[in-house]
Design a protein around this motif. Structure first.
Motif, PDB file in Angstrom:
ATOM      1  N   THR A  92       6.523   7.911   1.060  1.00  0.00           N
ATOM      2  CA  THR A  92       5.539   8.193   0.197  1.00  0.00           C
ATOM      3  C   THR A  92       5.871   9.569  -0.437  1.00  0.00           C
ATOM      4  OG1 THR A  92       3.707   7.019   0.999  1.00  0.00           O
ATOM      5  CG2 THR A  92       3.129   8.262  -0.699  1.00  0.00           C
ATOM      6  N   ASP A  93       6.047   9.732  -1.743  1.00  0.00           N
ATOM      7  CA  ASP A  93       6.268  10.855  -2.388  1.00  0.00           C
ATOM      8  C   ASP A  93       5.600  10.780  -3.840  1.00  0.00           C
ATOM      9  OD1 ASP A  93       7.485  13.133  -2.987  1.00  0.00           O
ATOM     10  OD2 ASP A  93       9.228  12.430  -3.847  1.00  0.00           O
ATOM     11  N   TYR A  94       5.195  12.015  -4.207  1.00  0.00           N
ATOM     12  CA  TYR A  94       4.439  12.050  -5.464  1.00  0.00           C
ATOM     13  C   TYR A  94       5.122  13.277  -6.370  1.00  0.00           C
ATOM     14  CZ  TYR A  94       0.805   9.733  -3.186  1.00  0.00           C
ATOM     15  OH  TYR A  94       0.089   8.704  -2.360  1.00  0.00           O
ATOM     16  N   GLN A  95       5.064  13.214  -7.388  1.00  0.00           N
ATOM     17  CA  GLN A  95       5.731  14.375  -8.474  1.00  0.00           C
ATOM     18  C   GLN A  95       4.666  15.197  -8.659  1.00  0.00           C
ATOM     19  OE1 GLN A  95       8.987  14.328  -8.890  1.00  0.00           O
ATOM     20  NE2 GLN A  95       9.384  12.542  -7.567  1.00  0.00           N
ATOM     21  N   GLY A  96       4.852  16.531  -8.277  1.00  0.00           N
ATOM     22  CA  GLY A  96       3.773  17.464  -8.896  1.00  0.00           C
ATOM     23  C   GLY A  96       2.406  17.205  -7.880  1.00  0.00           C
ATOM     24  N   ARG A  97       1.120  17.571  -8.358  1.00  0.00           N
ATOM     25  CA  ARG A  97       0.108  17.195  -7.882  1.00  0.00           C
ATOM     26  C   ARG A  97      -0.525  15.903  -8.464  1.00  0.00           C
ATOM     27  NH1 ARG A  97      -2.717  20.871  -5.200  1.00  0.00           N
ATOM     28  NH2 ARG A  97      -5.097  20.373  -4.634  1.00  0.00           N
ATOM     29  N   PRO A  98      -0.559  14.872  -7.691  1.00  0.00           N
ATOM     30  CA  PRO A  98      -0.938  13.722  -7.872  1.00  0.00           C
ATOM     31  C   PRO A  98      -2.672  13.581  -8.418  1.00  0.00           C
ATOM     32  CG  PRO A  98      -0.712  13.546  -5.767  1.00  0.00           C
ATOM     33  CD  PRO A  98      -0.182  14.864  -6.057  1.00  0.00           C
ATOM     34  N   SER A  99      -2.827  12.727  -9.259  1.00  0.00           N
ATOM     35  CA  SER A  99      -4.285  12.454  -9.535  1.00  0.00           C
ATOM     36  C   SER A  99      -4.791  11.425  -8.390  1.00  0.00           C
ATOM     37  CB  SER A  99      -4.590  11.872 -10.887  1.00  0.00           C
ATOM     38  OG  SER A  99      -3.862  10.638 -11.134  1.00  0.00           O
ATOM     39  N   ALA A 100      -6.218  11.147  -8.733  1.00  0.00           N
ATOM     40  CA  ALA A 100      -6.905  10.286  -7.519  1.00  0.00           C
ATOM     41  C   ALA A 100      -6.158   8.938  -8.106  1.00  0.00           C
ATOM     42  CB  ALA A 100      -8.367  10.162  -7.777  1.00  0.00           C
ATOM     43  N   LYS A 101      -6.065   8.567  -9.518  1.00  0.00           N
ATOM     44  CA  LYS A 101      -5.571   7.439 -10.011  1.00  0.00           C
ATOM     45  C   LYS A 101      -4.360   6.984  -9.494  1.00  0.00           C
ATOM     46  CE  LYS A 101      -4.677   4.920 -14.169  1.00  0.00           C
ATOM     47  NZ  LYS A 101      -4.533   4.998 -15.913  1.00  0.00           N
ATOM     48  N   GLU A 102      -3.395   7.947  -9.488  1.00  0.00           N
ATOM     49  CA  GLU A 102      -1.927   7.839  -8.892  1.00  0.00           C
ATOM     50  C   GLU A 102      -1.897   7.469  -7.489  1.00  0.00           C
ATOM     51  OE1 GLU A 102       1.100  10.739 -11.174  1.00  0.00           O
ATOM     52  OE2 GLU A 102      -0.772  11.750 -10.660  1.00  0.00           O
ATOM     53  N   ILE A 103      -2.598   8.302  -6.606  1.00  0.00           N
ATOM     54  CA  ILE A 103      -2.885   7.866  -5.070  1.00  0.00           C
ATOM     55  C   ILE A 103      -3.426   6.729  -5.025  1.00  0.00           C
ATOM     56  CG2 ILE A 103      -3.741   8.863  -3.154  1.00  0.00           C
ATOM     57  CD1 ILE A 103      -3.655  11.564  -4.299  1.00  0.00           C
ATOM     58  N   THR A 104      -4.333   6.257  -5.771  1.00  0.00           N
ATOM     59  CA  THR A 104      -5.025   4.938  -5.549  1.00  0.00           C
ATOM     60  C   THR A 104      -3.969   3.631  -5.917  1.00  0.00           C
ATOM     61  OG1 THR A 104      -6.964   5.700  -6.123  1.00  0.00           O
ATOM     62  CG2 THR A 104      -6.979   3.491  -6.060  1.00  0.00           C
ATOM     63  N   GLN A 105      -3.267   4.234  -7.096  1.00  0.00           N
ATOM     64  CA  GLN A 105      -2.020   2.981  -7.219  1.00  0.00           C
ATOM     65  C   GLN A 105      -1.140   2.801  -6.207  1.00  0.00           C
ATOM     66  OE1 GLN A 105      -2.515   0.983 -10.137  1.00  0.00           O
ATOM     67  NE2 GLN A 105      -0.744  -0.103  -8.791  1.00  0.00           N
ATOM     68  N   SER A 106      -0.829   3.977  -5.866  1.00  0.00           N
ATOM     69  CA  SER A 106       0.312   4.070  -4.789  1.00  0.00           C
ATOM     70  C   SER A 106      -0.155   3.184  -3.410  1.00  0.00           C
ATOM     71  CB  SER A 106       0.471   5.513  -4.092  1.00  0.00           C
ATOM     72  OG  SER A 106       1.467   5.206  -3.204  1.00  0.00           O
ATOM     73  N   ALA A 107      -1.595   3.353  -2.979  1.00  0.00           N
ATOM     74  CA  ALA A 107      -2.017   2.566  -1.963  1.00  0.00           C
ATOM     75  C   ALA A 107      -2.207   1.205  -2.215  1.00  0.00           C
ATOM     76  CB  ALA A 107      -3.378   3.173  -1.569  1.00  0.00           C
ATOM     77  N   ILE A 108      -2.672   0.842  -3.594  1.00  0.00           N
ATOM     78  CA  ILE A 108      -2.420  -0.621  -3.960  1.00  0.00           C
ATOM     79  C   ILE A 108      -1.136  -1.083  -3.709  1.00  0.00           C
ATOM     80  CG2 ILE A 108      -2.826  -2.208  -6.044  1.00  0.00           C
ATOM     81  CD1 ILE A 108      -5.131  -0.283  -6.874  1.00  0.00           C
ATOM     82  N   ASP A 109      -0.274  -0.590  -4.283  1.00  0.00           N
ATOM     83  CA  ASP A 109       1.350  -0.979  -4.123  1.00  0.00           C
ATOM     84  C   ASP A 109       1.825  -1.197  -2.883  1.00  0.00           C
ATOM     85  OD1 ASP A 109       1.351  -0.858  -6.937  1.00  0.00           O
ATOM     86  OD2 ASP A 109       2.490   0.867  -6.936  1.00  0.00           O
ATOM     87  N   MET A 110       1.447  -0.260  -2.025  1.00  0.00           N
ATOM     88  CA  MET A 110       1.747  -0.545  -0.713  1.00  0.00           C
ATOM     89  C   MET A 110       1.022  -1.661   0.052  1.00  0.00           C
ATOM     90  SD  MET A 110       1.746   2.030   2.514  1.00  0.00           S
ATOM     91  CE  MET A 110       0.096   2.868   2.400  1.00  0.00           C
ATOM     92  N   THR A 111      -0.198  -2.007  -0.338  1.00  0.00           N
ATOM     93  CA  THR A 111      -1.124  -2.898   0.298  1.00  0.00           C
ATOM     94  C   THR A 111      -0.460  -4.388  -0.313  1.00  0.00           C
ATOM     95  OG1 THR A 111      -2.879  -1.612   0.308  1.00  0.00           O
ATOM     96  CG2 THR A 111      -3.490  -4.040   0.585  1.00  0.00           C
ATOM     97  N   GLU A 112      -0.106  -4.162  -1.537  1.00  0.00           N
ATOM     98  CA  GLU A 112       0.587  -5.568  -2.005  1.00  0.00           C
ATOM     99  C   GLU A 112       2.041  -5.888  -1.693  1.00  0.00           C
ATOM    100  OE1 GLU A 112      -0.728  -7.868  -4.258  1.00  0.00           O
ATOM    101  OE2 GLU A 112      -2.619  -6.594  -4.198  1.00  0.00           O
ATOM    102  N   HIS A 113       2.705  -4.890  -1.261  1.00  0.00           N
ATOM    103  CA  HIS A 113       3.827  -5.199  -0.535  1.00  0.00           C
ATOM    104  C   HIS A 113       3.909  -5.697   0.826  1.00  0.00           C
ATOM    105  CE1 HIS A 113       5.833  -3.031  -3.997  1.00  0.00           C
ATOM    106  NE2 HIS A 113       6.853  -3.936  -3.754  1.00  0.00           N
ATOM    107  N   LEU A 114       2.983  -5.075   1.596  1.00  0.00           N
ATOM    108  CA  LEU A 114       2.872  -5.386   2.842  1.00  0.00           C
ATOM    109  C   LEU A 114       2.349  -6.819   3.373  1.00  0.00           C
ATOM    110  CD1 LEU A 114       1.359  -2.107   4.405  1.00  0.00           C
ATOM    111  CD2 LEU A 114       3.616  -3.037   4.862  1.00  0.00           C
ATOM    112  N   PHE A 115       1.343  -7.332   2.518  1.00  0.00           N
ATOM    113  CA  PHE A 115       0.706  -8.727   2.702  1.00  0.00           C
ATOM    114  C   PHE A 115       0.592  -9.562   1.775  1.00  0.00           C
ATOM    115  CE2 PHE A 115      -1.589  -4.962   4.837  1.00  0.00           C
ATOM    116  CZ  PHE A 115      -1.047  -5.142   6.376  1.00  0.00           C
ATOM    117  N   SER A 116       1.726 -10.567   1.850  1.00  0.00           N
ATOM    118  CA  SER A 116       1.668 -11.655   1.014  1.00  0.00           C
ATOM    119  C   SER A 116       0.405 -12.604   1.308  1.00  0.00           C
ATOM    120  CB  SER A 116       2.868 -12.659   1.282  1.00  0.00           C
ATOM    121  OG  SER A 116       2.617 -12.986   2.702  1.00  0.00           O
TER     122      SER A 116
END
Length: 348
Positions: A92-116
């Motif tokens: 996991t990596d973020y450019q600059g200081r990420p917003s709550a929206k960006e961090i949430t979207q990163s978590a959503i993406d990880m969840t989607e990739h992990l579980f079919s």
């Protein structure tokens, strides 16, 4: 390398029966974000070897990172799933200081990739490895996304919790999302309101995401077919747990700390957990010697995002993931030799 602490009842059972895996009926997974990396090798061994041929249910209770781990353990190939989680999370990596929206979207993406969809079905219907996700439903100002209101709500939470842990009831309810076949119940001396919600195909991913939705860092999550409101990180209420369960067997608790804290707001308090709640527990933690040999002489944490450059952090986290195989070897040796001299009384 691995410290093994046992509650009073657990000690008697282990002395009589050894480390027979069928003795354990509950598995705990704490919040803590990347601190979990110190348990990576243990997780692979436990669900790739130790519990491999299990034929009775194991109720896996987790909040935040612990919930994600439990979801992995319910998959058809738990070692592959937990490895994927470790690799994705550590990258996991973020450019600059990420917003709550960006961090949430990163978590959503990880969840989607992990579980079919097959993975979702495994979480709902696995007859042996039954995940339970702990989530905090918010009330009052902590239920707003506005940073000023949410911040005011969190300050109120800190003050309420400092006065008495049971006062968290004013702002939070504990929700346990669980398989329909599970009758697991929490026993909480602080009487925090607890509700149970069966998994279905629509709520598995949102409840898992909500269990890791850190206040102020991520957005709250709305969960289909659950009571209306915003749901946040289960660690707010159950960071490291101070509970009992309606089970007679033992609890296995691989944890990155030998000093568990009940809730997120207890992190900076001296308030100990109740030893009686850990009477049935075997607590596995990395020793100070092991931690001292890691890069930077510490376990990973979320502050690494701010304090360590991306390239160095990735190298550091991947080194930790690799080194934890030694903890797995240490536990495997204990199981094989049944060296009871390694058992220690609870340190709290």
């Amino acid at each position: 390398m691995l410290d093994v602490y046992v509650g009073e009842h657990a000690k008697k059972v282990i002395e009589e029966h050894g480390f027979e895996q069928s003795l354990f009926e509950v598995f705990l997974g704490a919040s803590g974000g990347p601190k979990w990396f110190t348990l990576f090798g243990l997780d692979k061994y436990l669900f790739g070897e130790y519990f491999k041929n299990r034929n009775t249910p194991l109720d896996m209770v987790g909040s935040s990172a612990g919930a994600f781990r439990a979801a992995c353990f319910a998959q058809p190939d738990p070692v592959a799933a937990i490895t994927e989680l470790g690799m994705r999370y550590s990258a996991t990596d973020y450019q600059g200081r990420p917003s709550a929206k960006e961090i949430t979207q990163s978590a959503i993406d990880m969840t989607e990739h992990l579980f079919s969809e097959q993975g979702v079905d495994s979480i709902i219907n696995n007859p042996i490895f039954r995940p339970h996700f702990i989530v905090a439903k918010t009330k009052g100002f902590v239920g707003f996304e506005n940073k000023l209101l949410q911040g005011a709500g969190l300050i109120k939470s800190i003050l309420l919790n400092r006065a008495h842990r049971s006062f968290l009831n004013v702002q939070y309810e504990r929700f346990v999302f669980k398989p329909p076949t599970s009758d697991l119940q929490t026993i909480d001396e602080y009487c925090i309101t607890t509700k149970y919600q069966d998994f279905n195909s629509d709520n598995v991913k949102p409840s898992l995401l909500a269990s890791g939705a850190i206040p102020y860092v991520m957005r709250g999550i709305k969960i289909p077919h659950a009571p209306k409101g915003l749901y946040r990180d289960g660690g707010v209420v159950d960071y490291h747990f101070d509970l009992q369960f309606n089970r007679q067997g033992l609890t296995l608790y691989p944890h990155f700390s030998h000093q568990p804290k009940a809730g997120w707001f207890d992190k900076n308090l001296e308030r100990p957990v109740n030893r009686k709640n850990y009477s049935h527990t075997v607590l596995l933690t990395p020793s100070q010697e092991f931690i001292g040999r890691l890069p930077y002489g510490k376990i990973p944490d979320r502050k690494d995002f701010e304090n360590i450059g991306a390239k160095e952090r990735l190298s550091y986290w991947r080194t930790v993931l690799s080194e934890t195989d030694r903890l797995a070897d240490s536990f495997a040796s204990l199981v094989e030799t049944n060296d009871l001299s390694r058992l220690k009384p609870l340190p709290f």
